[in-house]
Design a protein around this motif. Sequence first.
Motif, PDB file in Angstrom:
ATOM      1  N   ALA A  43     -40.506  16.610  -4.808  1.00 37.85           N
ATOM      2  CA  ALA A  43     -39.832  15.962  -5.934  1.00 37.85           C
ATOM      3  C   ALA A  43     -40.487  16.309  -7.268  1.00 37.85           C
ATOM      4  N   SER A  44     -41.777  16.714  -7.257  1.00 35.75           N
ATOM      5  CA  SER A  44     -42.471  16.977  -8.508  1.00 35.75           C
ATOM      6  C   SER A  44     -42.110  18.340  -9.111  1.00 35.75           C
ATOM      7  N   ILE A  45     -41.383  19.187  -8.400  1.00 33.08           N
ATOM      8  CA  ILE A  45     -40.982  20.497  -8.911  1.00 33.08           C
ATOM      9  C   ILE A  45     -39.843  20.298  -9.916  1.00 33.08           C
ATOM     10  N   ALA A  46     -40.016  20.825 -11.131  1.00 31.65           N
ATOM     11  CA  ALA A  46     -39.023  20.641 -12.192  1.00 31.65           C
ATOM     12  C   ALA A  46     -37.785  21.501 -11.947  1.00 31.65           C
ATOM     13  N   ALA A  47     -36.641  20.952 -12.299  1.00 32.34           N
ATOM     14  CA  ALA A  47     -35.395  21.709 -12.186  1.00 32.34           C
ATOM     15  C   ALA A  47     -35.387  22.793 -13.264  1.00 32.34           C
ATOM     16  N   LYS A  48     -34.939  23.991 -12.901  1.00 30.92           N
ATOM     17  CA  LYS A  48     -34.891  25.109 -13.843  1.00 30.92           C
ATOM     18  C   LYS A  48     -33.553  25.114 -14.567  1.00 30.92           C
ATOM     19  N   SER A  49     -33.601  25.437 -15.861  1.00 30.35           N
ATOM     20  CA  SER A  49     -32.360  25.601 -16.617  1.00 30.35           C
ATOM     21  C   SER A  49     -32.600  26.557 -17.779  1.00 30.35           C
ATOM     22  N   ILE A  50     -31.502  27.166 -18.243  1.00 29.77           N
ATOM     23  CA  ILE A  50     -31.573  28.082 -19.385  1.00 29.77           C
ATOM     24  C   ILE A  50     -30.254  27.977 -20.138  1.00 29.77           C
ATOM     25  N   THR A  51     -30.341  27.967 -21.466  1.00 32.14           N
ATOM     26  CA  THR A  51     -29.141  27.883 -22.306  1.00 32.14           C
ATOM     27  C   THR A  51     -28.973  29.183 -23.076  1.00 32.14           C
ATOM     28  N   ILE A  52     -27.783  29.374 -23.634  1.00 33.62           N
ATOM     29  CA  ILE A  52     -27.518  30.557 -24.461  1.00 33.62           C
ATOM     30  C   ILE A  52     -26.648  30.150 -25.635  1.00 33.62           C
ATOM     31  N   LYS A  53     -26.959  30.731 -26.790  1.00 30.41           N
ATOM     32  CA  LYS A  53     -26.170  30.510 -28.005  1.00 30.41           C
ATOM     33  C   LYS A  53     -26.061  31.846 -28.722  1.00 30.41           C
ATOM     34  N   SER A  54     -24.843  32.182 -29.153  1.00 33.56           N
ATOM     35  CA  SER A  54     -24.603  33.439 -29.859  1.00 33.56           C
ATOM     36  C   SER A  54     -24.520  33.178 -31.357  1.00 33.56           C
ATOM     37  N   ASP A  55     -25.017  34.120 -32.152  1.00 37.06           N
ATOM     38  CA  ASP A  55     -24.909  33.952 -33.608  1.00 37.06           C
ATOM     39  C   ASP A  55     -23.523  34.342 -34.134  1.00 37.06           C
ATOM     40  N   LYS A  56     -22.702  35.001 -33.290  1.00 38.73           N
ATOM     41  CA  LYS A  56     -21.352  35.414 -33.698  1.00 38.73           C
ATOM     42  C   LYS A  56     -20.381  35.163 -32.558  1.00 38.73           C
ATOM     43  N   THR A  57     -19.155  34.797 -32.912  1.00 40.76           N
ATOM     44  CA  THR A  57     -18.102  34.717 -31.899  1.00 40.76           C
ATOM     45  C   THR A  57     -17.222  35.956 -31.974  1.00 40.76           C
ATOM     46  N   THR A  58     -17.244  36.637 -33.134  1.00 40.74           N
ATOM     47  CA  THR A  58     -16.503  37.888 -33.340  1.00 40.74           C
ATOM     48  C   THR A  58     -17.430  38.873 -34.041  1.00 40.74           C
ATOM     49  N   ALA A  59     -17.391  40.133 -33.594  1.00 43.47           N
ATOM     50  CA  ALA A  59     -18.231  41.162 -34.212  1.00 43.47           C
ATOM     51  C   ALA A  59     -17.532  42.499 -34.117  1.00 43.47           C
ATOM     52  N   LYS A  60     -17.817  43.381 -35.079  1.00 44.30           N
ATOM     53  CA  LYS A  60     -17.304  44.742 -35.024  1.00 44.30           C
ATOM     54  C   LYS A  60     -18.073  45.512 -33.946  1.00 44.30           C
ATOM     55  N   ALA A  61     -17.433  46.562 -33.409  1.00 49.14           N
ATOM     56  CA  ALA A  61     -18.049  47.378 -32.368  1.00 49.14           C
ATOM     57  C   ALA A  61     -19.411  47.890 -32.824  1.00 49.14           C
TER      58      ALA A  61
END
Length: 137
Positions: A43-61
């Motif tokens: 029970a003492s082992i912490a649950a792993k998690s990771i988040t992601i956030k993008s600085d753009k929702t649209t970008a040129k190629a």
Amino acid sequence: MRAQFIRRSAAVVAGLALAAGGLGIAGALQANAATTATTATSASIAAKSITIKSDKTTAKAWTKVSFTGKTSGIAKNTVVQVQRLQNGKWVNFPATTKVTSRATYSVWVQSGRLGVNKFRVVAANTASAPVSVTITK
């Protein structure tokens, strides 16, 4: 998992041997103590998690798109791999970084694939939710 099974099996055998010798209560207490100790460790082992956030929702190629995020339960210097959804499968993208001492990461990508690109990051067998970036001409 196997070590836990062996400990529990040994405790059960010891309990049965003591019960056969007229000391059933002591054996049951000993078996219960061994089970409780292994449960507390798991029970003492912490649950792993990771988040992601993008600085753009649209970008040129071929424009840089930055991803940042936070981790929990993932060690410092663990490799963070960017992945892109291609034909229904997550494929490693040529972009990696490492988890910092503050349990964060930062990485950027460039894509020439026009349309909606779905990205996620994976570290320590833990994947983030996907983010979508629309790539235009």
